[in-house]
Design a protein around this motif. Structure first.
Motif, PDB file in Angstrom:
ATOM      1  N   ARG A 296      23.618  64.786  32.217  1.00  0.00           N
ATOM      2  CA  ARG A 296      24.007  65.330  33.454  1.00  0.00           C
ATOM      3  C   ARG A 296      23.551  65.513  34.679  1.00  0.00           C
ATOM      4  O   ARG A 296      23.910  65.338  35.839  1.00  0.00           O
ATOM      5  N   LEU A 297      22.036  65.058  34.537  1.00  0.00           N
ATOM      6  CA  LEU A 297      21.310  64.736  35.600  1.00  0.00           C
ATOM      7  C   LEU A 297      21.495  63.340  36.082  1.00  0.00           C
ATOM      8  O   LEU A 297      21.264  62.851  37.280  1.00  0.00           O
TER       9      LEU A 297
ATOM     10  N   PHE B 185      24.110  61.621  36.496  1.00  0.00           N
ATOM     11  CA  PHE B 185      25.201  61.630  37.480  1.00  0.00           C
ATOM     12  C   PHE B 185      24.889  61.652  38.820  1.00  0.00           C
ATOM     13  O   PHE B 185      25.083  60.957  39.665  1.00  0.00           O
ATOM     14  N   SER B 186      23.872  62.631  39.141  1.00  0.00           N
ATOM     15  CA  SER B 186      23.533  62.965  40.328  1.00  0.00           C
ATOM     16  C   SER B 186      22.480  61.987  40.882  1.00  0.00           C
ATOM     17  O   SER B 186      22.386  61.614  42.330  1.00  0.00           O
TER      18      SER B 186
ATOM     19  N   LYS C 127      14.142  72.492  21.989  1.00  0.00           N
ATOM     20  CA  LYS C 127      15.160  71.698  22.106  1.00  0.00           C
ATOM     21  C   LYS C 127      15.121  70.348  20.962  1.00  0.00           C
ATOM     22  O   LYS C 127      14.017  70.060  20.789  1.00  0.00           O
TER      23      LYS C 127
ATOM     24  N   ASP D  77       4.276  75.063  31.369  1.00  0.00           N
ATOM     25  CA  ASP D  77       5.308  75.006  32.389  1.00  0.00           C
ATOM     26  C   ASP D  77       5.080  73.607  32.982  1.00  0.00           C
ATOM     27  O   ASP D  77       6.135  73.055  33.552  1.00  0.00           O
TER      28      ASP D  77
ATOM     29  N   VAL E 225       6.707  70.966  31.310  1.00  0.00           N
ATOM     30  CA  VAL E 225       7.985  71.093  31.217  1.00  0.00           C
ATOM     31  C   VAL E 225       8.730  70.627  32.436  1.00  0.00           C
ATOM     32  O   VAL E 225       9.505  69.729  32.350  1.00  0.00           O
ATOM     33  N   ASN E 226       8.113  70.920  33.435  1.00  0.00           N
ATOM     34  CA  ASN E 226       8.589  70.672  35.027  1.00  0.00           C
ATOM     35  C   ASN E 226       8.618  68.974  35.022  1.00  0.00           C
ATOM     36  O   ASN E 226       9.594  68.375  35.597  1.00  0.00           O
TER      37      ASN E 226
ATOM     38  N   VAL F 257      10.376  72.890  24.518  1.00  0.00           N
ATOM     39  CA  VAL F 257      11.286  73.594  24.932  1.00  0.00           C
ATOM     40  C   VAL F 257      12.464  74.116  24.023  1.00  0.00           C
ATOM     41  O   VAL F 257      13.321  74.621  24.249  1.00  0.00           O
TER      42      VAL F 257
ATOM     43  N   LYS G 154      19.432  62.404  41.205  1.00  0.00           N
ATOM     44  CA  LYS G 154      18.281  63.000  42.063  1.00  0.00           C
ATOM     45  C   LYS G 154      16.975  62.891  41.250  1.00  0.00           C
ATOM     46  O   LYS G 154      15.879  62.585  41.890  1.00  0.00           O
TER      47      LYS G 154
ATOM     48  N   TYR H  83      21.245  66.935  28.252  1.00  0.00           N
ATOM     49  CA  TYR H  83      20.388  67.486  29.423  1.00  0.00           C
ATOM     50  C   TYR H  83      20.361  66.340  30.462  1.00  0.00           C
ATOM     51  O   TYR H  83      20.635  66.301  31.705  1.00  0.00           O
TER      52      TYR H  83
ATOM     53  N   LEU I 112      10.808  67.445  32.185  1.00  0.00           N
ATOM     54  CA  LEU I 112      12.184  67.359  32.341  1.00  0.00           C
ATOM     55  C   LEU I 112      12.594  67.276  33.931  1.00  0.00           C
ATOM     56  O   LEU I 112      13.868  67.756  34.150  1.00  0.00           O
ATOM     57  N   GLY I 113      11.857  66.674  34.727  1.00  0.00           N
ATOM     58  CA  GLY I 113      12.492  66.152  35.795  1.00  0.00           C
ATOM     59  C   GLY I 113      12.534  67.196  37.115  1.00  0.00           C
ATOM     60  O   GLY I 113      13.294  66.876  38.075  1.00  0.00           O
ATOM     61  N   ARG I 114      11.932  68.407  36.875  1.00  0.00           N
ATOM     62  CA  ARG I 114      12.019  69.293  37.644  1.00  0.00           C
ATOM     63  C   ARG I 114      11.216  69.070  38.861  1.00  0.00           C
ATOM     64  O   ARG I 114      12.099  68.793  40.106  1.00  0.00           O
TER      65      ARG I 114
END
Lengths: 141, 804
Positions: free
Chosen positions: A91-92, A94-95, A80, A39, A42-43, A78, A97, A88, A46-48
């Motif tokens: 989409r990110l 764009f913001s 993918k 986990d 993954v975090n 994951v 963050k 994935y 994948l940028g969490r």
């Protein structure tokens, strides 16, 4: 030469399953990190969040885009495909963050980056791991 | 009800029907409309919410992966962008996106207005990499305004549509009602008001309703009218008939001669007719006058108890009970009422009564007459027997005392009756009654049993001596001379006495004993009395014995005829004979007629014997005829044989059978026989004479011979009694008498037969007097037929050479 090549091929082929199927997550051996959960991996990748259990900012490093290991890694991590992972991140982006992991140009580059970046975290084939790196996570078979 | 009222009521009714049906249709329509609208609203709302939810869900589906990413990385910017995109949809009112521990974004359209009405759509968001891992959630609030607007639009549309439809339906229903029900009913109602069913008016079926319920209703009403009219007519007929019947019964009830009434089981009379009222002299019962309660038992019955018993009987029985009841009306004599009661159910009794007083009187007098002798006013034979029966029962009950029965017969009364006529006899009987009355006590019974027979019951007699005294008085009283037409006559009585209970215990034997005793007294010469003696019974027994002897003699043909020759003095020859009956008795030998003819006459056997002898005589004549002998034969006839015992037809028949001429047979009768019943003997004699038979008057001179009768009867020949002839001497009266009879007979054109000629002197004297025929012992005694030839010879000899 041909013999060597064949032998290598054979060796690679014989070990191939093991080698190719064995991307492992590694950190700089100097890092305090010794072990990470899937986990966490993954975090981080994948940028969490980009924080290591030690408090350091994690800097994930991706294998080159075309590398089979990279696809294998995300597949194992994951489930993918590489294009899905790209979608994935699109989409990110764009913001703004968060950002995708550092993109290495070569596999070697990955090792370089890992050695140079404090908090760096990367993945490589198990066979590539040497004393400079410490495996913090292996995918279970 | 006047026309205006009727019209009002009719209009009201019709309006009522229309209004009601219209209201009902509208109410039903409204209810249906409201329900339909409500359902539409509900269904629309459900549908709208569902559609909204569906749309929102679909919306979310399109954004889910992006949302998962936003939440996974907790990217507020991305979340905001997403929320804004959602709000662009008009259905969405508010959007809230949150991770597990923080709110990423929350957006509203327009100002926040309280709590949104609609149900929020909440969806959990999972990690894009791990579908098990929850990373956040999104809550979408749908905009109720949008939903409600859609609902109200649909409801409004449904309402409009329903209203229009219901309006059309109501209009159609009202129109149909008006056209097909209200109008026809109104028309029928108007027609019904004007209609006179008894005049034959009937409802017409409204147009186009021939096969509808209205048409059927009209047919039914008409049928009902027919039935009602018929029933009414029948009822009227019955009523009229009933009135006539009632009038009839009333007439019968009122005019009945019998008293009619109705009463309850206690005797309370509830209604009665005028005849009843007049029977008891009570008021008439009319509808206007209420009379006080009348009880049948309170009427002036002689015995109210009897009335009560009759009432009880009537109640107990099914049949009518009847009784004659005596009534004692105040101020008048007793009367009799015949009452018939019959139970008619319901504890009611019907009674019929009528006055039977006259009937009772007639009955009583008839009863009296039945036991009374009209001539003397005494009891008759029946009366005497009744009294005897009563006495016998009385004495039998008391078991003491006794009584005497006397039978009194006047000696020689018959001669007086025959000789002097019935009025003289009646006068003597009445005088005798008076004398007898004087001899007995008032409680004794005096009766006339017929002719000159009287019966007397002497009460309280136990000893013969007491009877002796009374009987002596009676004998004495009868001996007193009677005066008939001023001339004195003496009579005697023969009296027989029987004593109860000494001589007999029952009425028939008492009567027989008294009669035997009386016969005995009479046989003894009369003017005496005889007490019954068992010996008399013995004598009677002997007579009965002899009677049966006689019967057997007839059966065995023991009777024969003896013949005594009759000599024609003019012709000096035997011209015939007198037939004389003899009885050849098996043990007693030859019995002379004196010994049995009286009994044969008494018992009537003489008739039978007479017919037998007729046969014998005719046979003898036939025999003589066949021998060429032209003899006549005379036969004695008893009074008992005339007229029925020896009918002229029979005489003719027998004579014809034997082929003899009637003129050869002469019938000898005594004066007494002829005079006993002049009418009968005269017609018999005439008939016999017409047939050609000769009639001889026998024993002439011994009775009360009447010359006038002699001329009256068709007599051919006189027979001078032998007593005159026997006593005939030159100087005696008889001599003259015989001469007178002979000359008288000759002058009347009659032949004379002298009987009892025993001596030559008789013969010569009679010859000299001009007598035609003689018979007697001088010539011959009567002889049997077989000896007659010898007699003929002897007579011829005597005529030729007379001897002393």
């Amino acid at each position: 030469m041909r013999t060597w090549r064949l032998t290598l091929f054979m060796a690679l082929w014989g070990l191939g399953a093991t080698v190719w199927a064995e991307p492992v997550v590694v950190v700089n051996a100097a890092s305090a990190i010794t072990k990470l959960g899937q986990d966490d991996v993954v975090n981080i990748f994948l940028g969490r969040y980009r924080r290591l259990p030690t408090g350091e900012t994690a800097v994930p490093i991706d294998q080159p885009e075309s590398a089979a290991l990279r696809a294998e890694f995300y597949r194992k991590l994951v489930n993918k495909e590489p294009n899905e992972v790209s979608a994935y991140w699109s989409r990110l982006l764009f913001s703004g963050k968060t950002s995708p992991p550092l993109q290495a140009v070569t596999a070697n580059d990955v090792m370089v980056l890992l050695m140079s970046q404090p908090g760096g975290i990367a993945y490589m084939d198990h066979s590539q791991v040497d004393k400079r790196f410490r495996i913090v996570m292996e995918f279970s078979r | 009800m006047n026309p205006s009222e009727r019209a009002f009521t009719g209009a009201w009714r019709l309006r009522g029907l229309l209004v009601r049906s219209t209201l009902a249709v509208i109410a039903a329509s409204l209810l249906a409309g409201v329900l339909a609208v409500a359902y539409t609203a509900y269904a629309t709302s459900q549908r709208a919410h569902l559609a909204s939810q569906t749309r929102l869900a679909e919306l979310l589906d399109t954004m889910e992966s992006t949302l998962a990413v936003a939440c996974f990385v907790k990217d507020q910017t991305l979340a905001r962008e997403l929320a804004q995109g959602l709000l662009d949809n008009s259905d969405v009112l508010a959007v809230s996106i949150s991770t597990e521990d923080e709110l990423l974004t929350e957006k509203h359209r327009g100002p926040v207005t309280g709590v949104p009405g609609g149900a929020s759509l909440k969806r959990l968001i999972y990690s894009p990499f791990d579908k098990q891992k929850l990373v956040g959630q999104i809550v979408l609030t749908p905009d109720p305004k949008v939903i409600n607007a859609r609902i109200s639009e649909e409801v409004w549309f449904a309402t409009i549509q329903l209203s229009w439809q219901l309006g059309m339906v109501t209009f159609a229903v009202v129109l149909m009602m008006l056209l097909f029900i209200v109008r026809p009913i109104q028309a029928m109602s108007d027609r019904l008001h004007r209609m006179d069913p008894t005049a034959g008016d009937r409802l017409a079926i409204p147009g186009r309703h021939a096969s509808t319920e209205i048409g059927q209703l009209v047919v039914d009403i008409n049928a009902l009218s027919d039935r009602l009219t018929g029933a009414l007519a029948a009822e009227r007929q019955l009523h009229l008939q009933g009135e006539v019947e009632e009038k009839k019964f009333h007439t019968i009830f009122d005019n009945a001669e019998s008293g009619l009434f109705l009463m309850d089981n206690q005797g309370g009379v509830s209604s009665w007719n005028p005849a009843f009222a007049s029977l008891f002299g009570i008021g008439q019962q009319t509808p206007d006058v209420v009379l006080p309660a009348l009880n049948i038992k309170q009427l002036p019955w002689h015995s109210p108890q009897q009335m009560g018993e009759l009432l009880q009987n009537a109640l107990l029985q099914n049949n009518a009970v009847t009784q004659d009841l005596q009534v004692q009306m105040p101020g008048s004599g007793p009367s009799w009422i015949n009452m018939v009661l019959r139970s008619v159910g319901d504890n009611l009794l019907q009674g019929v009564m009528h006055d039977v007083s006259h009937l009772k009187e007639s009955e009583a007098s008839a009863r009296q007459l039945a036991v009374t002798d009209p001539l003397t006013g005494l009891a008759n034979r029946q009366g005497l027997q009744d009294r005897l029966h009563a006495h016998v029962q009385e004495y039998a009950a008391a078991k003491k005392g006794g009584f005497a029965l006397l039978l009194v017969n006047l000696d020689g009364f018959r001669r007086i009756n025959e000789g002097m006529g019935l009025p003289a006899g009646d006068a003597i009987l009445q005088a005798t009654t008076r004398r007898l009355c004087a001899c007995v006590n008032s409680d004794d019974t005096l009766a006339r049993l017929g002719a000159d027979n009287f019966g007397i019951i002497l009460n309280q007699i136990t000893q013969g001596e007491a009877v002796d005294r009374i009987v002596s008085r009676i004998v004495q009283a009868i001996r007193q001379p009677y005066f008939v037409d001023g001339s004195p006559m003496s009579l005697h009585a023969s009296i027989g006495v029987a004593l109860f209970p000494g001589d007999g215990f029952d009425v028939p034997s008492l009567l027989r004993q008294a009669e035997l005793a009386m016969d005995s007294a009479k046989s003894a010469g009369g003017d005496s009395h005889v007490f019954f003696d068992p010996l008399l019974t013995e004598a009677a027994e002997q007579r009965r014995h002899m009677e049966s002897d006689l019967r057997s003699a007839i059966r065995k043909q023991e009777f024969v005829l003896f013949y005594q020759p009759v000599i024609d003095l003019a012709a000096q020859r035997l011209c015939g004979a007198e037939a004389l009956i003899r009885w050849r008795h098996p043990t007693r030998g030859l019995v002379m007629p004196d010994s049995f003819i009286p009994l044969a006459e008494k018992t009537g056997l003489v008739v039978e014997i007479g017919l037998l002898m007729l046969e014998v005589a005719c046979q003898q004549l036939a025999t003589w005829q066949s021998q060429g002998l032209d003899y006549t034969l005379s036969l004695n006839v008893s009074g008992r044989q005339i007229p029925e015992g020896l009918p002229p037809d029979k005489l003719q028949e027998v004579a014809q059978r034997y082929g003899i001429s009637p003129s050869k047979l002469a019938l000898e009768l005594t004066e007494g026989v002829m005079l006993h019943d002049i009418e009968k003997s005269l017609s018999w004699l005439n008939a016999v004479h017409e047939l050609g038979f000769k009639v001889y008057l026998d024993d002439f001179g011994t009775g009360y011979s009447s010359l006038s009768y002699l001329k009256l009867f068709p007599v051919d020949t006189l027979k001078v009694d032998k007593s005159f002839v026997l006593d005939m001497r030159d100087d005696s009266n008889e001599y003259t008498l015989v001469g007178a009879i002979i000359s008288m007979g000759r002058s009347l054109g009659l032949d004379i037969v002298a009987e009892g000629v025993e001596r030559l002197s008789h013969l010569t004297a009679l010859q000299r007097m001009g007598c035609h025929y003689v018979q007697g012992y001088y010539f011959s005694r009567p002889v049997p037929a077989e000896e007659f030839d010898a007699v003929v010879a002897r007579v011829t000899a005597l005529l030729a050479a007379p001897k002393e």
